[in-house]
Enzyme design. Structure first.
Site, short mmCIF file in Angstrom:
data_model
loop_
_atom_site.label_atom_id
_atom_site.label_comp_id
_atom_site.label_asym_id
_atom_site.label_seq_id
_atom_site.Cartn_x
_atom_site.Cartn_y
_atom_site.Cartn_z
N LYS A 1 24.22 -73.87 9.21
CA LYS A 1 24.27 -75.39 8.44
C LYS A 1 24.93 -76.18 9.00
CE LYS A 1 26.37 -75.95 3.89
NZ LYS A 1 27.75 -75.97 4.26
N THR B 1 10.44 -49.50 14.52
CA THR B 1 9.87 -49.87 15.94
C THR B 1 10.53 -49.09 17.09
OG1 THR B 1 9.75 -52.04 14.87
CG2 THR B 1 10.24 -51.90 17.27
N ARG C 1 17.33 -41.35 15.66
CA ARG C 1 16.15 -41.82 15.45
C ARG C 1 15.13 -40.80 15.83
NH1 ARG C 1 14.82 -45.73 12.46
NH2 ARG C 1 16.56 -46.88 11.80
N GLY D 1 21.69 -54.86 22.05
CA GLY D 1 21.17 -53.72 21.21
C GLY D 1 19.51 -53.65 21.57
N GLY E 1 26.83 -70.05 7.75
CA GLY E 1 27.65 -71.33 8.11
C GLY E 1 27.30 -71.88 9.12
N TYR F 1 23.41 -49.73 4.24
CA TYR F 1 22.70 -50.48 4.96
C TYR F 1 21.63 -51.19 4.29
CZ TYR F 1 18.97 -51.39 8.64
OH TYR F 1 17.98 -52.10 9.55
N1 UDP Z 1 13.57 -36.93 11.86
C1 UDP Z 1 12.96 -35.75 12.19
N2 UDP Z 1 13.77 -34.88 13.00
C2 UDP Z 1 14.72 -35.80 13.87
C3 UDP Z 1 14.91 -37.04 13.36
C4 UDP Z 1 14.54 -37.55 12.61
O1 UDP Z 1 12.12 -35.00 11.50
O2 UDP Z 1 15.24 -35.16 14.95
C5 UDP Z 1 12.70 -37.70 10.73
C6 UDP Z 1 13.58 -38.26 9.73
O3 UDP Z 1 13.72 -37.18 8.70
C7 UDP Z 1 12.77 -39.29 9.01
C8 UDP Z 1 11.59 -39.55 10.11
O4 UDP Z 1 11.79 -38.69 11.32
O5 UDP Z 1 11.76 -38.77 7.98
C9 UDP Z 1 12.13 -41.11 10.79
O6 UDP Z 1 13.49 -40.85 11.19
P1 UDP Z 1 14.20 -42.24 11.58
O7 UDP Z 1 15.73 -41.70 11.80
O8 UDP Z 1 13.46 -42.57 12.97
O9 UDP Z 1 14.18 -43.39 10.89
P2 UDP Z 1 13.88 -43.94 9.44
O10 UDP Z 1 12.44 -44.31 9.20
O11 UDP Z 1 14.07 -42.45 8.40
O12 UDP Z 1 14.76 -44.92 9.11
#
Ligand code: UDP
Length: 328
Positions: A106, A176, A187, A11, A103, A146
């Site tokens: 440990k 990050t 994201r 990842g 586990g 999550y």
């Molecule tokens: N966001 C946005 N447009 C996009 C994707 C995300 O405005 O195309 C906004 C989302 O609603 C959030 C912020 O950007 O308020 C950060 O989103 P991300 O999914 O990166 O992470 P989060 O901090 O919400 O887990």
């Protein structure tokens, strides 16, 4: 040579951690089920003698023949789009996966560091967020799978620490970014940069007044490394306290990419936190850590990475489909 097991090795954060521990002279054993990870992120390590890779889902019993000194549990879907697509695996890797790794730690006498998150604070009512804030989480909302898995992960980790005397560390990771983020993970940074590269308008959710604080991956990895090597067992925030609204951030991206894209506004997703900013006083005093990379510099490096992807990779990453493995 010391041995470290890193789950979620293929990842974004996992692969950067593999690089760091290789640099520091460790033997690194990477593990990933490749549902959201990508072997491309670690293919440069595959030929190394002190790197080994297991294709395995840590929600099932984990067996590693080697002795282990350290375990870092970084396997988990980590974006709101992923939680919606694979909610059950998200819950399982944070709960069952963590139990298996506790586990294993440990049995091997290893120190375990788990990747927790600012999501344990939910939509926070305390700002900036200090580690002693208990959070404001909707257990049954779309992010609940999550957030609650990560909250359970912290609880079971502290229980093993207190009951079994296991050496454990908990990092609460704030937003990050950097090279190797998945272009289609939804994201905000890959979303905006992907849109700019494809010549599409940038989608701002809500009115864009919600805030985030973005930490460059190298700073994050350094903070995690210092925490692992410290003797501090309680949770520590690692993130960059420099806060910005999503609207201003979208404007920064347009400037960075030199495109003439417009902003379009879409509805704010449910339970999207209105503000997020880490209080990093603990990291400063206990780990002598603070972020060094400014957003302008970090974003340039990140943009260069996305630009360097081939057209085929850009196309493929848009369509990565893991829905067939969704029902487990
Ligand atoms: N966001 C946005 N447009 C996009 C994707 C995300 O405005 O195309 C906004 C989302 O609603 C959030 C912020 O950007 O308020 C950060 O989103 P991300 O999914 O990166 O992470 P989060 O901090 O919400 O887990």
């Amino acid at each position: 040579m010391k041995n470290v097991l890193i789950t979620g090795a293929a990842g974004f954060l996992g692969s950067h951690l593999c690089d760091k521990f290789i640099e520091e002279g460790f033997k690194v054993i990477g593990m990933d089920n490749l549902i959201t990870g990508d072997l491309k992120n670690i293919e440069h390590l595959m030929k190394l003698e002190n790197f080994e890779f297991y294709h395995h889902d840590v929600s099932k019993f984990v067996h590693v023949p080697d002795d282990l000194d350290y375990i870092l549990h970084f396997a988990s879907p980590a974006s709101p789009i992923d939680y919606l697509k694979i909610p059950i695996q998200t819950l399982k890797v944070g709960s069952l996966g963590t139990h298996n790794l506790l586990g294993l730690a440990k049995a091997k006498g290893a120190r375990l560091l788990i990747a927790s998150t600012s999501e344990v604070y939910g939509d926070p009512l305390v700002h900036p967020q200090t580690e002693d804030y208990y959070g404001n989480v909707n257990t049954i909302g779309p992010r609940g799978v999550y957030d609650e898995a990560k909250r359970f992960q912290e609880s079971i980790t502290m229980a093993y620490h207190r009951f079994h005397g296991l050496e454990t560390r908990i990092v609460r990771i704030f937003n990050t970014y950097g090279p190797r983020m998945r272009l289609n993970d939804g994201r905000v940074i890959p979303a905006f940069i992907g849109q700019a590269l494809r010549g599409e308008d940038l989608t701002v959710f809500g009115d864009g007044s919600q805030t985030r604080s973005f930490c460059y991956v190298d700073d994050q990895v350094e903070g995690i490394y210092r925490l692992l090597m410290s003797d501090y067992a309680e949770p520590i925030n690692i993130g960059n306290p420099y806060e910005i609204s999503i609207l201003d951030f979208a404007k920064e991206i347009i400037k960075l990419t030199g495109t003439d894209q417009k902003l379009i506004f879409k509805p704010l997703p449910k339970d999207d936190p209105m503000q997020r900013q880490p209080d990093i006083s603990k990291a400063k005093s206990i780990l002598s850590w603070e972020p060094k990379v400014e957003r302008e510099e970090g974003m340039k490096l990140t943009y260069q990475y996305f630009k360097s992807l081939s057209k085929e990779e850009l196309r493929r990453s848009e369509h990565k489909d893991f829905t067939d493995r969704n029902k487990r």
